[in-house]
Design a protein around this motif. Structure first.
Motif, PDB file in Angstrom:
ATOM      1  N   ALA A  43      -1.871   6.455  10.315  1.00  0.00           N
ATOM      2  CA  ALA A  43      -1.449   5.213   9.670  1.00  0.00           C
ATOM      3  C   ALA A  43       0.078   5.150   9.542  1.00  0.00           C
ATOM      4  N   GLY A  44       0.710   6.276   9.219  1.00  0.00           N
ATOM      5  CA  GLY A  44       2.163   6.301   9.133  1.00  0.00           C
ATOM      6  C   GLY A  44       2.812   5.973  10.457  1.00  0.00           C
ATOM      7  N   MET A  45       2.227   6.480  11.536  1.00  0.00           N
ATOM      8  CA  MET A  45       2.739   6.156  12.871  1.00  0.00           C
ATOM      9  C   MET A  45       2.613   4.660  13.165  1.00  0.00           C
ATOM     10  N   GLU A  46       1.467   4.107  12.809  1.00  0.00           N
ATOM     11  CA  GLU A  46       1.230   2.686  13.099  1.00  0.00           C
ATOM     12  C   GLU A  46       2.262   1.798  12.409  1.00  0.00           C
ATOM     13  N   LYS A  78       4.389  -0.981   2.002  1.00  0.00           N
ATOM     14  CA  LYS A  78       3.865  -1.417   3.301  1.00  0.00           C
ATOM     15  C   LYS A  78       2.515  -0.769   3.588  1.00  0.00           C
ATOM     16  N   PHE A  79       2.388   0.483   3.247  1.00  0.00           N
ATOM     17  CA  PHE A  79       1.145   1.201   3.483  1.00  0.00           C
ATOM     18  C   PHE A  79       0.020   0.603   2.643  1.00  0.00           C
ATOM     19  N   GLN A  80       0.298   0.340   1.387  1.00  0.00           N
ATOM     20  CA  GLN A  80      -0.705  -0.235   0.486  1.00  0.00           C
ATOM     21  C   GLN A  80      -1.148  -1.605   0.996  1.00  0.00           C
ATOM     22  N   GLU A  81      -0.202  -2.407   1.448  1.00  0.00           N
ATOM     23  CA  GLU A  81      -0.523  -3.751   1.936  1.00  0.00           C
ATOM     24  C   GLU A  81      -1.349  -3.708   3.212  1.00  0.00           C
ATOM     25  N   LYS A  82      -1.039  -2.771   4.096  1.00  0.00           N
ATOM     26  CA  LYS A  82      -1.714  -2.708   5.388  1.00  0.00           C
ATOM     27  C   LYS A  82      -3.078  -2.033   5.315  1.00  0.00           C
ATOM     28  N   PHE A  83      -3.190  -0.976   4.510  1.00  0.00           N
ATOM     29  CA  PHE A  83      -4.406  -0.168   4.519  1.00  0.00           C
ATOM     30  C   PHE A  83      -5.193  -0.217   3.203  1.00  0.00           C
ATOM     31  N   GLY A  84      -4.630  -0.831   2.177  1.00  0.00           N
ATOM     32  CA  GLY A  84      -5.352  -0.996   0.924  1.00  0.00           C
ATOM     33  C   GLY A  84      -5.544   0.276   0.131  1.00  0.00           C
ATOM     34  N   ARG A  85      -4.669   1.249   0.363  1.00  0.00           N
ATOM     35  CA  ARG A  85      -4.733   2.499  -0.398  1.00  0.00           C
ATOM     36  C   ARG A  85      -3.333   3.098  -0.463  1.00  0.00           C
ATOM     37  N   ALA A  86      -3.152   4.015  -1.382  1.00  0.00           N
ATOM     38  CA  ALA A  86      -1.860   4.682  -1.500  1.00  0.00           C
ATOM     39  C   ALA A  86      -1.738   5.761  -0.428  1.00  0.00           C
ATOM     40  N   PRO A  87      -0.551   5.960   0.138  1.00  0.00           N
ATOM     41  CA  PRO A  87      -0.380   6.966   1.185  1.00  0.00           C
ATOM     42  C   PRO A  87      -0.131   8.360   0.628  1.00  0.00           C
TER      43      PRO A  87
END
Length: 387
Positions: A51-54, A302-311
């Motif tokens: 997900a970080g790469m994406e 950005k991670f929360q918005e894209k994947f709906g969870r904390a990174p």
């Protein structure tokens, strides 16, 4: 399993339709290949790493690519298996003909197995795994770099903390994987240098009982235990240390264990645990003048918005690695030697994981100054020691 990630395709088609197409060379994509494990035992790391790469690839392509050229991403799942990681590496080199490889299966053993192949092919490789052996000795790892901090720097950071606490005798409880054994090698060097008396114990990554090792440590007079693993056996360590009444010892996990999932599995056995970590999990608790704070908060949002969870912190190390690859490709384009040469030239680049400085003699960009100690309370990580 392969995923291709080519952005700006529709924009390029629209430009061509208007008769305004750029030269063919400018439109040709640059290829980044990646290998992570998003299935199998290491999947809990691989999910956030992918997900970080994406997110990083989205940012690069949405900003116009690299030198006006879109990035094509070729991704393979190693399934937590070294053999599949090797097969994927060969495919990226010979069939996909990627310009740079980022990610070594999120297991040090897989990354170590990939290195001879990428070195032989002259393919720049930015590993996102932990073991120092991935990039050392540098003379034999000319094309290989790493976005994670080295084991010796982690141990030096812990030694700084132990010095403040008056701790002089410690136990290193490490697993028998490449990740764990690399820590043993570095502790044997750093420990005496920092005045630490070290007791060594080992366990198999699949072990479910460490009573013997912990009993010996308890009788050794060690004041602290450092557990070095990325496997669930690290939870066994915590629970059995609690059962043996070892609350008077300082319990520490290395940076590979900074996982919410593991903390939840450990329950109250993790209540007194310290973990070495990059600053990412506690970005909102950093001083306002910390150079990584704003970037960390931006990526977390950005991670929360894209994947709906904390990174997790593992998303940070792959996010940085993709941006480092982009910097190298911007400098070198299709010229593999120029891409390789661009990475040691990175000096003081600020990522979410810290400030990266490479050289021809040092192929890992982070240092102990990029590390903090954290603990786990109320369902999240908290800053326990900043400097």
């Amino acid at each position: 399993m392969r995923t291709k990630f080519t952005i700006n395709r529709w924009a390029a088609a629209a430009v061509m339709a208007l008769g305004l197409a750029a030269p063919a060379q400018a439109a040709e994509p640059l290829k980044i290949g990646s290998i992570l494990s998003v299935t199998g035992p290491a999947a809990f790391l691989g999910e956030d790493m992918k997900a970080g790469m994406e997110i990083a690839l989205d940012e690069i392509n949405e900003a116009g690519g690299i030198g006006g050229r879109p990035v094509e991403w070729v991704f393979y799942d190693a399934e937590s298996q070294t053999a599949k990681g090797i097969t994927a590496t060969r495919r990226l080199i010979s069939q996909d003909e990627v310009d740079i490889l980022v990610g070594g299966g999120n297991m040090s053993g897989i990354a170590l197995a990939m290195v001879p192949l990428t070195e032989s092919a002259g393919l720049p490789f930015i590993s996102t795994e932990g073991s120092m052996k991935i990039v050392n000795p540098v003379e034999e790892r000319r094309w290989t770099f790493k976005s994670t901090v080295d084991d010796d720097q982690v141990i030096h950071r812990l030694a700084d903390y132990f010095e403040k606490q008056g701790i002089t005798k410690v136990a290193l409880l490490s697993d028998t994987s490449g990740f764990g054994q690399s820590a043993v090698e570095q502790m044997e060097k750093v420990g005496p240098e920092r005045g630490l008396d070290v007791v060594y114990e080992a366990f198999n990554p699949a072990d479910t009982d460490m009573t013997g090792q912990l009993t010996r440590i308890k009788s050794s007079g060690a004041q602290a235990i450092i557990c070095w693993t990325v496997t669930p056996a690290g939870v066994v360590f915590l629970k059995q240390a609690q059962q043996l009444g070892m609350d008077d010892l300082t319990l520490v996990h290395s940076y590979g264990f900074v996982s919410q999932r593991y903390m939840e599995l450990a329950g109250d056995a993790a209540s007194k645990l310290l973990l070495v970590s990059v600053k990412f999990p506690v970005g909102d608790q950093l001083p306002a003048d910390d150079p990584t704070r704003e970037q960390i908060l931006s990526l977390q949002q950005k991670f929360q918005e894209k994947f709906g969870r904390a990174p997790s912190q593992f998303a940070a190390q792959t996010y940085d690695a993709i941006h480092l690859a982009a910097k190298a490709l911007e400098a070198g384009g299709d010229d593999a030697e120029a891409v390789r040469a661009a990475i040691p030239a990175v000096q003081g680049w600020g990522g979410v994981g810290g400030t990266f400085t490479f050289s021809e003699k040092r192929h890992s960009g982070l240092s102990k100054e990029d590390l903090v100690l954290v603990n786990w309370k109320d369902g999240r990580f908290h800053l326990a020691d900043y400097k």
